[in-house]
Design an enzyme around this catalytic site. Structure first.
Site, PDB file in Angstrom:
ATOM      1  N   HIS A   1      37.874  41.441  44.892  1.00  0.00           N
ATOM      2  CA  HIS A   1      39.065  40.586  44.975  1.00  0.00           C
ATOM      3  C   HIS A   1      40.284  41.348  45.504  1.00  0.00           C
ATOM      4  CE1 HIS A   1      40.985  42.566  41.537  1.00  0.00           C
ATOM      5  NE2 HIS A   1      39.784  42.551  40.956  1.00  0.00           N
TER       6      HIS A   1
ATOM      7  N   GLU B   1      34.156  40.780  35.818  1.00  0.00           N
ATOM      8  CA  GLU B   1      34.356  42.210  35.641  1.00  0.00           C
ATOM      9  C   GLU B   1      33.821  42.661  34.283  1.00  0.00           C
ATOM     10  OE1 GLU B   1      34.324  45.059  36.577  1.00  0.00           O
ATOM     11  OE2 GLU B   1      36.267  45.421  37.546  1.00  0.00           O
TER      12      GLU B   1
END
Length: 212
Positions: free
Chosen positions: A10, A83
């Site tokens: 990202h 994550e």
């Protein structure tokens, strides 16, 4: 005939800039991150992806959506691409973590956080699950997170855990490319898309190009 997977990290967030452990906390892209996502989308759209899947956290989903708009593809969501969970460390800076948990910092094991082996397993399984949906010569883009991508790649490549650190971290909106061959997956590119620079992510310090 081969299938390829682009693992895209990202774009930048304010917590990246402040070197805070993000983990499962849902942080948005900052202005720089939005621009990074647009640049990455313009480059990756030229590869003509056939499927896009993203972590459910908005920093990854918004990065994936920038590509989806250019490529004319919907973005699927998979929570397994999140994550690594940071437990008690989420929201804290590296300096705060080092000061409060010196032994755990050296091991990079957050109290209440996820084990690296668990993250590697869930991310690798998610990549395999989605890549299995590709046709011949299909290209899957997976929008995820720095530590999650590195650990998932290490597992897919069959690296023993003691060698996982040989893979460096990924910069914001950089990507790695995997290709499925007759003998399994191989890494074609790693941390592509930018010149080498310090990496700020939730990964352990030695996995980054520089500590940060």
């Amino acid at each position: 005939m081969s299938r390829r997977v682009v693992c895209l990290r990202h774009g930048q967030t304010l917590w990246n800039v402040e070197q805070r452990f993000q983990g499962h906390t849902d942080i948005a892209l900052d202005e720089t991150g939005v621009a990074q996502a647009a640049r990455a989308a313009s480059l990756l759209a030229a590869l003509q992806p056939t499927k896009i899947v993203s972590s459910d956290l908005r920093r990854a989903f918004d990065t994936a959506s920038a590509l989806g708009r250019l490529a004319g593809l919907d973005v699927s969501v998979d929570k397994d691409l999140r994550e690594r969970g940071g437990g008690e460390w989420e929201g804290l800076t590296r300096a705060e973590i080092r000061a409060g948990w010196p032994a755990e910092f050296e091991a990079w094991e957050a109290p209440g956080g996820e084990l690296v082996t668990d993250v590697a397993d869930r991310v690798a399984e998610a990549i395999l699950r989605w890549s299995a949906k590709l046709g011949d010569n299909g290209l899957l883009v997976v929008a995820s997170h720095g530590a999650a991508i590195r650990l998932g790649i290490a597992r897919l490549m069959g690296l023993p855990q003691e060698l996982w650190s040989v893979l460096g971290g990924l910069g914001n909106c950089s990507w790695s490319v995997l290709e499925e061959g007759r003998k399994g997956w191989r890494l074609l590119e790693h941390n592509a898309g930018t010149l080498p620079e310090p990496v700020s992510s939730d990964d352990r310090p030695e996995a980054a190009i520089a500590d940060g």
